[in-house]
Design a protein around this motif. Structure first.
Motif, mmCIF file in Angstrom:
data_model
loop_
_atom_site.group_PDB
_atom_site.id
_atom_site.type_symbol
_atom_site.label_atom_id
_atom_site.label_comp_id
_atom_site.label_asym_id
_atom_site.label_seq_id
_atom_site.Cartn_x
_atom_site.Cartn_y
_atom_site.Cartn_z
ATOM 1 N N ASN A 117 -1.851 -23.711 16.120
ATOM 2 C CA ASN A 117 -1.773 -24.796 15.164
ATOM 3 C C ASN A 117 -0.384 -24.817 14.539
ATOM 4 O O ASN A 117 0.270 -23.772 14.450
ATOM 5 C CB ASN A 117 -2.838 -24.621 14.068
ATOM 6 C CG ASN A 117 -4.145 -25.320 14.417
ATOM 7 O OD1 ASN A 117 -4.145 -26.453 14.878
ATOM 8 N ND2 ASN A 117 -5.256 -24.646 14.202
ATOM 9 N N PRO A 118 0.076 -25.996 14.073
ATOM 10 C CA PRO A 118 1.394 -26.049 13.430
ATOM 11 C C PRO A 118 1.414 -25.384 12.059
ATOM 12 O O PRO A 118 2.476 -25.153 11.494
ATOM 13 C CB PRO A 118 1.654 -27.556 13.309
ATOM 14 C CG PRO A 118 0.294 -28.178 13.295
ATOM 15 C CD PRO A 118 -0.552 -27.319 14.184
ATOM 16 N N VAL A 119 0.220 -25.086 11.518
ATOM 17 C CA VAL A 119 0.108 -24.421 10.224
ATOM 18 C C VAL A 119 -0.515 -23.045 10.446
ATOM 19 O O VAL A 119 -1.463 -22.902 11.210
ATOM 20 C CB VAL A 119 -0.767 -25.246 9.255
ATOM 21 C CG1 VAL A 119 -0.938 -24.523 7.930
ATOM 22 C CG2 VAL A 119 -0.151 -26.629 9.038
ATOM 23 N N VAL A 120 0.024 -22.023 9.785
ATOM 24 C CA VAL A 120 -0.490 -20.657 9.890
ATOM 25 C C VAL A 120 -1.230 -20.312 8.605
ATOM 26 O O VAL A 120 -0.737 -20.557 7.508
ATOM 27 C CB VAL A 120 0.653 -19.652 10.125
ATOM 28 C CG1 VAL A 120 0.132 -18.218 10.111
ATOM 29 C CG2 VAL A 120 1.350 -19.942 11.451
ATOM 30 N N ILE A 121 -2.444 -19.762 8.748
ATOM 31 C CA ILE A 121 -3.190 -19.243 7.602
ATOM 32 C C ILE A 121 -2.782 -17.798 7.366
ATOM 33 O O ILE A 121 -2.699 -17.001 8.303
ATOM 34 C CB ILE A 121 -4.708 -19.283 7.851
ATOM 35 C CG1 ILE A 121 -5.195 -20.689 8.165
ATOM 36 C CG2 ILE A 121 -5.476 -18.719 6.659
ATOM 37 C CD1 ILE A 121 -6.642 -20.732 8.627
ATOM 38 N N GLY A 161 5.078 -25.935 10.937
ATOM 39 C CA GLY A 161 4.676 -26.994 10.021
ATOM 40 C C GLY A 161 4.475 -26.544 8.594
ATOM 41 O O GLY A 161 4.800 -27.265 7.656
ATOM 42 N N GLY A 162 3.926 -25.356 8.400
ATOM 43 C CA GLY A 162 3.659 -24.884 7.048
ATOM 44 C C GLY A 162 2.778 -23.654 7.063
ATOM 45 O O GLY A 162 2.387 -23.140 8.115
ATOM 46 N N VAL A 163 2.461 -23.186 5.860
ATOM 47 C CA VAL A 163 1.642 -21.989 5.680
ATOM 48 C C VAL A 163 0.559 -22.278 4.653
ATOM 49 O O VAL A 163 0.816 -22.901 3.625
ATOM 50 C CB VAL A 163 2.503 -20.790 5.220
ATOM 51 C CG1 VAL A 163 1.643 -19.693 4.595
ATOM 52 C CG2 VAL A 163 3.292 -20.222 6.390
ATOM 53 N N ILE A 164 -0.670 -21.849 4.954
ATOM 54 C CA ILE A 164 -1.758 -21.839 3.982
ATOM 55 C C ILE A 164 -1.907 -20.396 3.522
ATOM 56 O O ILE A 164 -2.419 -19.550 4.253
ATOM 57 C CB ILE A 164 -3.064 -22.361 4.597
ATOM 58 C CG1 ILE A 164 -2.905 -23.830 5.020
ATOM 59 C CG2 ILE A 164 -4.222 -22.219 3.614
ATOM 60 C CD1 ILE A 164 -4.108 -24.386 5.765
ATOM 61 N N ASN A 165 -1.422 -20.113 2.329
ATOM 62 C CA ASN A 165 -1.411 -18.751 1.797
ATOM 63 C C ASN A 165 -2.589 -18.584 0.850
ATOM 64 O O ASN A 165 -2.609 -19.157 -0.240
ATOM 65 C CB ASN A 165 -0.092 -18.480 1.064
ATOM 66 C CG ASN A 165 0.016 -17.049 0.594
ATOM 67 O OD1 ASN A 165 -0.461 -16.136 1.260
ATOM 68 N ND2 ASN A 165 0.646 -16.839 -0.551
ATOM 69 N N ILE A 166 -3.610 -17.824 1.266
ATOM 70 C CA ILE A 166 -4.812 -17.614 0.466
ATOM 71 C C ILE A 166 -4.620 -16.334 -0.339
ATOM 72 O O ILE A 166 -4.500 -15.245 0.226
ATOM 73 C CB ILE A 166 -6.051 -17.538 1.353
ATOM 74 C CG1 ILE A 166 -6.201 -18.839 2.157
ATOM 75 C CG2 ILE A 166 -7.300 -17.277 0.517
ATOM 76 C CD1 ILE A 166 -7.308 -18.820 3.184
ATOM 77 N N VAL A 167 -4.575 -16.474 -1.665
ATOM 78 C CA VAL A 167 -4.331 -15.349 -2.562
ATOM 79 C C VAL A 167 -5.669 -14.878 -3.120
ATOM 80 O O VAL A 167 -6.353 -15.608 -3.836
ATOM 81 C CB VAL A 167 -3.387 -15.751 -3.711
ATOM 82 C CG1 VAL A 167 -3.120 -14.557 -4.621
ATOM 83 C CG2 VAL A 167 -2.074 -16.302 -3.148
ATOM 84 N N SER A 168 -6.062 -13.666 -2.763
ATOM 85 C CA SER A 168 -7.338 -13.115 -3.219
ATOM 86 C C SER A 168 -7.232 -12.583 -4.646
ATOM 87 O O SER A 168 -6.145 -12.252 -5.137
ATOM 88 C CB SER A 168 -7.793 -11.986 -2.293
ATOM 89 O OG SER A 168 -8.030 -12.464 -0.994
ATOM 90 N N LYS A 169 -8.382 -12.479 -5.296
ATOM 91 C CA LYS A 169 -8.433 -11.944 -6.648
ATOM 92 C C LYS A 169 -8.145 -10.447 -6.648
ATOM 93 O O LYS A 169 -8.584 -9.722 -5.758
ATOM 94 C CB LYS A 169 -9.821 -12.176 -7.258
ATOM 95 C CG LYS A 169 -10.182 -13.624 -7.485
ATOM 96 C CD LYS A 169 -11.592 -13.705 -8.039
ATOM 97 C CE LYS A 169 -12.021 -15.139 -8.215
ATOM 98 N NZ LYS A 169 -13.436 -15.230 -8.681
#
Length: 719
Positions: A117-121, A161-169
């Motif tokens: 995908n053009p976006v990386v998680i 394309g971009g990054v989806i950066n999931i920040v955990s608690k």
């Protein structure tokens, strides 16, 4: 689903619509923050949002690039349960369920035979880019940062394309968590659990989280003896972590996760080859007749070890990850019940094993001169097979007998990269950002194509063995200027890159014929962001030149090939606004407009597509949300989403089929008291019918649809 059950669900739906109308008579929409039972009012002042987009904690308004930040409350209120739901929040982004979870972002599409995908998680340091398993648990998410544009100078795994950066608690010395459940249309069931807390205070912490859902789907299979609930699904996403802090400076975090998806039949149906998008109707999709079970099963297991040591001047971080991804699927070969094709299937089994290592160094300066740098390595083995299709005729003599194509392959890839970025204050309110990435990629494939009668074995009809290497330098520069303390403008330039690869379903030709080159982009962006009292705003305009863009064609019916179109471009603008007119009301909205076209595209078979729209790129995306929270605990929210026209490539006709725009209306009402939240919701309340995916070749055209109107109720308890 039996008709009497469907009628009961519709009656339930009518009652829910009435409840929504009563509950929203004075104010049309939702709540944005939790309130304890002792609080008499809610103050919605504009908070300072701290992000780690540049691998350094800073105010989101100070980052010289487009960023969408979604907090935990918005995730819960909008029912954002995974990455496919999140995509709708991002301007100029599009999600399609074909070939896994495929994403289009600013005109950049998923690459078919790399599945990138053009976006990386990124979640807990583990990068996800493959379309299969492209999801993550959001149960323990504190916030999600969506960075638009290439991110190779900051993140280990390159993202065009971009990054989806999931920040955990982060856990504390007190136990915290939540538990919840939902029930809705089509026998939808969901449950979630999240728990974080100490094992040894100040030293050792643990966390567990889980999310499960299932539903019977809205398509009925009428073929005798087959399961009636044709597009039922079962999904879960589980995770756990241990955090060890032997000293104030040293952190060790171990994460594990398991993702599982099983979908029986896609959310659509098939028509003969040559059909176009306009020939499909969701009404016709509600009843199908398949004589062979169709399913897709995906499981991902990931582990990561995160080590961080905080020196006085810098922080050193090491992130080691391992992930296995297993996919298995069978599809009815003729998408129907033709006796000639009875029992014949298409099949796709694969296993991917990936290791990554990122070693990063970052300065601890909160302002002034700051820098980030690191090295990155990944190694991946992708084993495909059985992978192919069966047919009721001999492909050589055309005699009526069952034959199959089956591709068995092993492909290995390695990536070595060095990356870095510096932020340099020049004069008052003026800052220069310079970054770069150099990477070396090696790929090789060993493939055998078998063309044999079904149930027999023999020698391969075609063998492909090849290897390729690519080297690339990707620069980045940005100049930001603080107009005032609250408003900043910026201009950025960057290069993006998506790796090339090999055709996993090769049956003829040379190694060069069955490989494709990396896709490259040159990006320019001009933006402004800031706040004024209760208003937050960010706006940007962008232009992207794309070379060797990945495309596909299907000259042999169901056999697909990936290639490159020489040149394309994408240009557009994006706007995001949040405004609090009162202490109890939040208004939010986003708009993205885009033009993405091929400039130089000759498919090599006499077809020239210069000037055609890049498929799966909506002409615009827009969302508007209104949230209301009453001091007594009642809340409601309404969200509108509008998507413009989108085109799908139809290889049978060598055309680009246009699907018109659509508008979705979602609502939610609820009541909170202390830690308890009880609510009801409706999605796609106007029951909009729209195609969200199309694959078309000379054999068949398959269209998928967005979900019809659904309703549900739920409860959640935080502690």
């Amino acid at each position: 689903m039996p008709i009497n059950q469907l009628e009961k669900k519709m009656d339930f739906g009518k009652k829910m619509v009435f409840a929504f109308c009563v509950g929203s008579a004075c104010s049309i929409v939702p709540a944005t923050s939790w309130c304890s039972e002792d609080e008499a009012s809610v103050t919605m002042e504009m908070p300072e949002m701290t992000v780690t987009a540049n691998k350094i904690e800073e105010d989101v308004q100070d980052v010289p690039q487009s960023i969408t930040v979604v907090g935990e409350d918005i995730l819960e209120e909008k029912g954002i349960e995974g990455v496919p739901d999140l995509i709708r929040e991002i301007p100029n982004a599009f999600y399609s369920p074909g070939h896994g979870n495929s994403v289009n972002f600013r005109g950049l599409n998923t690459s078919m035979f790399t599945s990138n995908n053009p976006v990386v998680i990124y979640i807990d340091g583990v990068p996800y880019s493959r379309a299969y398993g492209f999801d993550a648990s959001l149960v323990n998410a504190e916030r999600i940062e969506v960075l638009r544009g290439p991110q190779g100078s900051l993140y280990g795994k390159d993202a065009i394309g971009g990054v989806i950066n999931i920040v955990s608690k982060e856990p504390t010395n007190e136990f915290h968590g939540k538990v919840g459940a939902e029930y809705g249309s089509f026998d939808y069931k969901q449950g979630l659990l999240n728990l974080n807390g100490p094992v040894v205070k100040d030293k050792l912490y643990f966390g567990i989280n889980g999310w499960y859902e299932q539903d019977d789907g809205w398509i009925e299979n009428t073929y005798p003896g087959m399961e009636v609930d044709a597009n039922r699904q079962r999904n879960h996403n589980y995770g756990a972590f241990l955090l060890f802090k032997p000293t104030e400076r040293f952190n060790v975090r171990l994460n594990i996760s398991n993702l599982y998806n099983k979908l029986y039949l896609e959310d659509g149906y098939a028509l003969p080859g040559g059909s176009v998008a306009g020939d499909f109707s969701r009404d016709d999709a509600e009843k199908v007749s398949y004589d062979t079970e169709t399913y897709s099963e995906i499981e991902s297991n990931a582990q990561s070890l995160h080590l961080s040591y905080d020196f006085d001047a810098l922080t050193v971080t090491s992130v080691t990850t391992h992930r296995t991804l297993t996919t298995e699927g069978d599809w009815d070969a003729d998408f129907g019940d033709d006796p000639l094709w009875a029992g014949l299937v298409m099949f796709d089994d694969a296993e991917t094993d990936t290791w990554t290592e990122e070693l990063r160094f970052s300065s601890n300066n909160p302002e002034g001169f700051r820098w980030v740098g690191g090295v990155y390595l990944d190694t991946e083995e992708h084993e495909t097979g059985p992978y192919g299709m069966q047919m009721p005729f001999n492909p050589f003599t055309y005699a009526l007998e069952d034959w199959e194509y089956n591709a068995e392959s092993i492909s290995d890839s390695k990536t070595y990269a060095i990356f870095g970025q510096v932020m340099i204050p020049l004069v008052t309110n003026l800052e220069l950002t310079l970054g770069a990435r150099y990477q070396h990629i090696e790929k090789e494939i060993d493939l055998d194509m078998y063309v044999l009668p079904v149930g027999t074995s023999g020698s391969p009809a075609f063998h492909l063995e090849s290897e390729k290497t690519w080297d690339v330098f990707l620069p980045k520069a940005a100049l930001s200027f603080g107009i005032t303390d609250d408003w900043k403008t910026y201009f950025s330039f960057s290069k993006g890159y998506m790796p090339g690869g090999f055709n996993y379903f090769s049956s003829s030709g040379t190694a060069e014929d069955n490989s494709f080159e990396p896709q490259k982009s040159t990006n320019y962006e001009l933006g402004i962001k800031g706040s004024y009292k209760r208003l937050n705003l960010s706006a940007s305009a962008f232009y992207m030149g794309i070379e060797d863009i990945h495309v596909y064609r299907s000259p042999g019916g169901g056999i697909y090939y990936t290639g490159n179109a020489d040149k394309a471009h994408s240009r557009g603008a994006e706007l995001e606004v949040t405004y609090f007119p009162t202490d109890s009301i939040e208004l939010s909205g986003a708009l993205g407009v885009i033009e993405a076209e091929y400039d130089d595209y000759d498919d090599g078979a006499g077809n020239v597509f210069d000037g055609e729209k890049i498929p799966q790129t909506p002409s615009h995306t827009a969302r508007l949300g209104i949230a209301y929270y009453h001091p007594n605990g009642f809340y409601t929210r309404t969200d509108l989403y509008n998507q413009g026209a989108v085109y799908f490539y139809n290889d049978a006709n060598k055309s680009f089929d246009r699907e018109g725009g659509h508008t979705l209306l979602d609502m939610k009402v609820g009541y909170r008291s202390g830690g308890m939240d009880v609510y009801a919701y409706g999605k796609n309340l106007t029951d909009e019918e729209y195609v969200d995916g199309l694959r078309a070749n000379s054999s068949a055209a398959v269209a998928t649809f967005g979900d019809p109107r659904t309703f549900g109720v739920g409860a959640q308890y935080r502690f």
